[in-house]
Motif scaffolding. Structure first.
Motif, PDB file in Angstrom:
ATOM      1  N   ASP A 163       0.827  -1.213   0.000  1.00  0.00           N
ATOM      2  CA  ASP A 163       0.000   0.000   0.000  1.00  0.00           C
ATOM      3  C   ASP A 163       0.863   1.266   0.000  1.00  0.00           C
ATOM      4  N   ILE A 164       1.611   1.458  -1.062  1.00  0.00           N
ATOM      5  CA  ILE A 164       2.527   2.592  -1.188  1.00  0.00           C
ATOM      6  C   ILE A 164       1.986   3.576  -2.241  1.00  0.00           C
ATOM      7  N   LYS A 165       2.106   4.866  -1.947  1.00  0.00           N
ATOM      8  CA  LYS A 165       1.753   5.905  -2.914  1.00  0.00           C
ATOM      9  C   LYS A 165       2.968   6.821  -3.094  1.00  0.00           C
ATOM     10  N   VAL A 166       3.390   6.967  -4.347  1.00  0.00           N
ATOM     11  CA  VAL A 166       4.573   7.765  -4.663  1.00  0.00           C
ATOM     12  C   VAL A 166       4.167   8.852  -5.645  1.00  0.00           C
ATOM     13  N   GLN A 167       4.521  10.105  -5.341  1.00  0.00           N
ATOM     14  CA  GLN A 167       4.210  11.208  -6.251  1.00  0.00           C
ATOM     15  C   GLN A 167       5.487  11.937  -6.639  1.00  0.00           C
ATOM     16  N   VAL A 168       5.697  12.043  -7.946  1.00  0.00           N
ATOM     17  CA  VAL A 168       6.874  12.731  -8.479  1.00  0.00           C
ATOM     18  C   VAL A 168       6.467  14.162  -8.821  1.00  0.00           C
ATOM     19  N   MET A 169       7.141  15.138  -8.228  1.00  0.00           N
ATOM     20  CA  MET A 169       6.862  16.544  -8.523  1.00  0.00           C
ATOM     21  C   MET A 169       7.745  17.065  -9.655  1.00  0.00           C
ATOM     22  N   GLY A 170       8.962  16.516  -9.750  1.00  0.00           N
ATOM     23  CA  GLY A 170       9.901  16.948 -10.782  1.00  0.00           C
ATOM     24  C   GLY A 170      10.221  15.846 -11.766  1.00  0.00           C
ATOM     25  N   LYS A 171      11.482  15.319 -11.731  1.00  0.00           N
ATOM     26  CA  LYS A 171      11.908  14.274 -12.659  1.00  0.00           C
ATOM     27  C   LYS A 171      12.540  13.118 -11.906  1.00  0.00           C
ATOM     28  N   VAL A 172      12.411  11.917 -12.494  1.00  0.00           N
ATOM     29  CA  VAL A 172      13.076  10.718 -11.990  1.00  0.00           C
ATOM     30  C   VAL A 172      13.256   9.778 -13.179  1.00  0.00           C
ATOM     31  N   PRO A 173      14.456   9.229 -13.404  1.00  0.00           N
ATOM     32  CA  PRO A 173      14.669   8.381 -14.578  1.00  0.00           C
ATOM     33  C   PRO A 173      14.091   6.974 -14.439  1.00  0.00           C
ATOM     34  N   THR A 174      14.149   6.404 -13.224  1.00  0.00           N
ATOM     35  CA  THR A 174      13.743   5.008 -13.051  1.00  0.00           C
ATOM     36  C   THR A 174      13.054   4.806 -11.700  1.00  0.00           C
ATOM     37  N   ILE A 175      11.980   4.031 -11.717  1.00  0.00           N
ATOM     38  CA  ILE A 175      11.312   3.594 -10.483  1.00  0.00           C
ATOM     39  C   ILE A 175      11.261   2.072 -10.521  1.00  0.00           C
ATOM     40  N   SER A 176      11.789   1.427  -9.460  1.00  0.00           N
ATOM     41  CA  SER A 176      11.830  -0.032  -9.385  1.00  0.00           C
ATOM     42  C   SER A 176      10.888  -0.506  -8.284  1.00  0.00           C
ATOM     43  N   ILE A 177      10.023  -1.469  -8.614  1.00  0.00           N
ATOM     44  CA  ILE A 177       9.051  -2.002  -7.658  1.00  0.00           C
ATOM     45  C   ILE A 177       9.272  -3.509  -7.552  1.00  0.00           C
ATOM     46  N   LYS A 235       8.623  -7.101  -5.037  1.00  0.00           N
ATOM     47  CA  LYS A 235       7.970  -7.775  -3.913  1.00  0.00           C
ATOM     48  C   LYS A 235       7.047  -6.818  -3.153  1.00  0.00           C
ATOM     49  N   THR A 236       6.215  -6.117  -3.873  1.00  0.00           N
ATOM     50  CA  THR A 236       5.333  -5.112  -3.282  1.00  0.00           C
ATOM     51  C   THR A 236       3.900  -5.342  -3.751  1.00  0.00           C
ATOM     52  N   ASP A 237       2.952  -5.273  -2.826  1.00  0.00           N
ATOM     53  CA  ASP A 237       1.537  -5.426  -3.141  1.00  0.00           C
ATOM     54  C   ASP A 237       0.825  -4.093  -2.914  1.00  0.00           C
ATOM     55  N   GLY A 238       0.354  -3.505  -3.996  1.00  0.00           N
ATOM     56  CA  GLY A 238      -0.347  -2.227  -3.894  1.00  0.00           C
ATOM     57  C   GLY A 238       0.607  -1.056  -4.000  1.00  0.00           C
ATOM     58  N   CYS A 239       0.731  -0.470  -5.189  1.00  0.00           N
ATOM     59  CA  CYS A 239       1.641   0.667  -5.368  1.00  0.00           C
ATOM     60  C   CYS A 239       1.069   1.605  -6.432  1.00  0.00           C
ATOM     61  N   HIS A 240       0.826   2.860  -6.052  1.00  0.00           N
ATOM     62  CA  HIS A 240       0.327   3.885  -6.967  1.00  0.00           C
ATOM     63  C   HIS A 240       1.436   4.907  -7.214  1.00  0.00           C
ATOM     64  N   VAL A 241       1.773   5.116  -8.470  1.00  0.00           N
ATOM     65  CA  VAL A 241       2.825   6.065  -8.843  1.00  0.00           C
ATOM     66  C   VAL A 241       2.196   7.225  -9.610  1.00  0.00           C
ATOM     67  N   TYR A 242       2.271   8.419  -9.044  1.00  0.00           N
ATOM     68  CA  TYR A 242       1.754   9.631  -9.671  1.00  0.00           C
ATOM     69  C   TYR A 242       2.913  10.355 -10.365  1.00  0.00           C
ATOM     70  N   LEU A 243       2.900  10.387 -11.678  1.00  0.00           N
ATOM     71  CA  LEU A 243       3.969  11.040 -12.428  1.00  0.00           C
ATOM     72  C   LEU A 243       3.626  12.504 -12.703  1.00  0.00           C
ATOM     73  N   SER A 244       4.647  13.314 -12.852  1.00  0.00           N
ATOM     74  CA  SER A 244       4.461  14.708 -13.244  1.00  0.00           C
ATOM     75  C   SER A 244       4.630  14.817 -14.760  1.00  0.00           C
ATOM     76  N   LYS A 245       4.341  15.947 -15.324  1.00  0.00           N
ATOM     77  CA  LYS A 245       4.492  16.131 -16.766  1.00  0.00           C
ATOM     78  C   LYS A 245       5.951  16.022 -17.202  1.00  0.00           C
ATOM     79  N   ASN A 246       6.860  16.362 -16.270  1.00  0.00           N
ATOM     80  CA  ASN A 246       8.284  16.306 -16.608  1.00  0.00           C
ATOM     81  C   ASN A 246       8.880  14.909 -16.451  1.00  0.00           C
ATOM     82  N   SER A 247       8.109  13.985 -15.895  1.00  0.00           N
ATOM     83  CA  SER A 247       8.661  12.648 -15.636  1.00  0.00           C
ATOM     84  C   SER A 247       7.942  11.564 -16.427  1.00  0.00           C
ATOM     85  N   LEU A 248       7.263  11.947 -17.496  1.00  0.00           N
ATOM     86  CA  LEU A 248       6.516  10.959 -18.278  1.00  0.00           C
ATOM     87  C   LEU A 248       7.421   9.965 -18.998  1.00  0.00           C
ATOM     88  N   ASP A 249       8.730  10.293 -19.140  1.00  0.00           N
ATOM     89  CA  ASP A 249       9.659   9.365 -19.776  1.00  0.00           C
ATOM     90  C   ASP A 249      10.305   8.419 -18.772  1.00  0.00           C
TER      91      ASP A 249
END
Length: 469
Positions: free
Chosen positions: A390-404, A406-420
């Motif tokens: 049950d993790i929620k992650v929100q990116v406000m700026g940029k991030v090149p890679t997100i690794s998930i 052995k996790t159950d329930g994960c919501h990743v909110y991307l910003s317009k600058n981190s769509l890649d």
């Protein structure tokens, strides 16, 4: 090349020793050691010795951890000697015989927990995740697959080591190969001698809680002394004796055959509760025969450790270049603001909390967290989410890679600058990526969890499985 030839010569010597030794498998002999103990000694003298040698060359925490692993393997050898010379014991006695192995597993895992800031934390984690494989002796009827499962758990961390040191330090690569070879060889050993569980002798006395192996094992070192009992709590000795007596009396009566009914008396209608309701308000007859046999409770149900273990202190501090956020509960205003590009953040065992990281940071790791919200500005490396729920992650700026992982329930909110951003997942479920829209809302997209793999004649091709409805 010379080292390879030397290792092959040692392997031949071990095989000759086994061939010339007593041809016993599972049965002990006063003239020698059982064959499967000798083969286990070959494993100790081969892959284990190589792992110890390389660990000493690496030194530091890796060497200390290797010594603990070796002690656990010697403890397991002691149990194999007992099994080769004794018949299978009762469950309670076997639980006590497992105490030394259980203690060594705990020692290895506790060392990792006490050294989370170590530079070789991936090494310690690889060993700590796989060391429960020593418990294969209690995993009938499938001890081999259990060892493989523990080995797979280690490979997440060994792959990290290989990635980090592949072109930098070949000694680290050799360490990974040597360590994993222990469990590979152990699986082959189990398949040959203990396919469906630990093989006990068919002759000799029945093993008891006080049974010990000879003081001078062939591997050249005495087995470690028994440690404190493992989490499973054995039944009191008096209760065990009562159960044994009850079973003996019960079987003695059954063996009487037809004569077993000679002691029964006729029950008249006035003694039956369904024909004489007045009896329902009275106490039932006193049992005069032996107690009925009741199976002992599974050992895994009794685990007092979590109730008695002290609560770890909550941390939010900068240690060198690492921000440590640990054991936070119900903390909704955690903020890290004074960040630098070379710093990393390690978030461990935080529950029902929210963390905000301002500025630009090198990397962020969430480990063993539940119901955690993370908001950050910029990360130049990677954001890792491991063993969490049950993790929620929100990116406000940029991030090149997100690794998930052995996790159950994960919501990743991307910003317009981190769509890649690249999102890598393994052994995880209920993952969703939320993409911002022009109106300021988010559109949710699930991350695939089911795949189809086919052979196209040249290689395996894997595609996402789409299930209609």
């Amino acid at each position: 090349m010379e080292r390879l030839v030397e290792r092959l010569e040692k392997a031949v010597e071990r095989l000759e020793m086994v061939h010339q030794g007593p041809g016993v498998c599972g049965d002990g002999s006063s003239k020698g050691v059982a064959q499967y103990v000798q083969v286990f000694d070959g494993l100790l003298a081969g892959p284990v010795a190589e792992y110890i040698r390389i660990s000493k060359e690496v030194g530091g925490d890796v060497q200390k951890h290797a010594e603990m692993v070796h002690a656990g393997l010697m403890s397991e050898r002691a149990l194999l000697v007992v099994a080769s010379q004794h018949q299978q014991p009762t469950e309670n006695a076997f639980s006590l015989l497992l105490k030394p192995i259980s203690e060594h597993i705990q020692v290895v895992q506790n060392f990792r927990e006490k050294n989370r800031g170590s530079k070789v934390f991936n090494h310690l984690s690889a060993v700590s995740e796989s060391i429960p494989a020593l418990g294969w002796v209690a995993m009938a009827p499938k001890p081999g697959p259990y060892v493989k499962e523990m080995t797979d758990a280690a490979m997440f961390y060994t792959n990290r080591i290989l990635k980090e040191y592949k072109d930098v330090d070949k000694k680290q690569v050799e360490w990974v190969k040597a360590y994993l070879s222990i469990w590979t060889e152990l699986q082959a050993y189990i398949k040959e001698f203990h396919t469906t569980g630990l093989t006990w002798s068919k002759t000799g006395p029945v093993a008891t809680e006080g049974t010990k192996s000879p003081s001078a094992p062939a591997a050249g070192a005495a087995p470690p002394p028994p440690g404190p009992p493992p989490p499973p709590a054995p039944a009191p000795s008096s209760s065990s004796a009562d159960d044994a007596a009850s079973r003996s009396a019960l079987f003695a009566q059954i063996n009487r055959g037809e004569g077993i009914t000679s002691g029964l008396r006729h029950v008249s209608d006035d003694m039956k509760t369904h024909k004489n309701p007045a009896l329902k308000n009275q106490g039932g007859p006193v049992r005069s025969g032996p107690k009925p046999f009741t199976a002992p409770k599974p050992a895994c149900n009794a685990n007092p450790a979590p109730k008695t273990s002290p609560k770890a202190p909550a941390l939010l501090e900068l240690e060198g270049k690492k921000w440590r956020v640990e054991n936070q509960e119900n903390a909704t205003n955690l903020v890290i603001s004074d960040t630098e590009l070379k710093q990393v953040a390690y978030v461990f065992k935080c529950t029902n909390s929210t963390l905000q990281i301002k500025g630009k940071i090198n990397s962020i790791t969430l480990d063993n967290c539940k119901k955690l919200g993370l908001v950050f500005d910029d990360v130049v490396g990677i954001v890792e989410i491991i063993n969490s729920r049950d993790i929620k992650v929100q990116v406000m700026g940029k991030v090149p890679t997100i690794s998930i992982n052995k996790t159950d329930g994960c919501h990743v909110y991307l910003s317009k600058n981190s769509l890649d951003c690249e999102i890598v997942s393994a052994k995880s479920s209920e993952m969703n990526v939320l993409i911002p829209t022009e109106g300021g809302d988010f559109t949710e997209f699930p991350v695939p969890e089911q795949f189809k793999t086919v052979w196209n004649g040249q290689k395996l091709v894997t595609t996402v499985t789409e299930i209609a409805g």
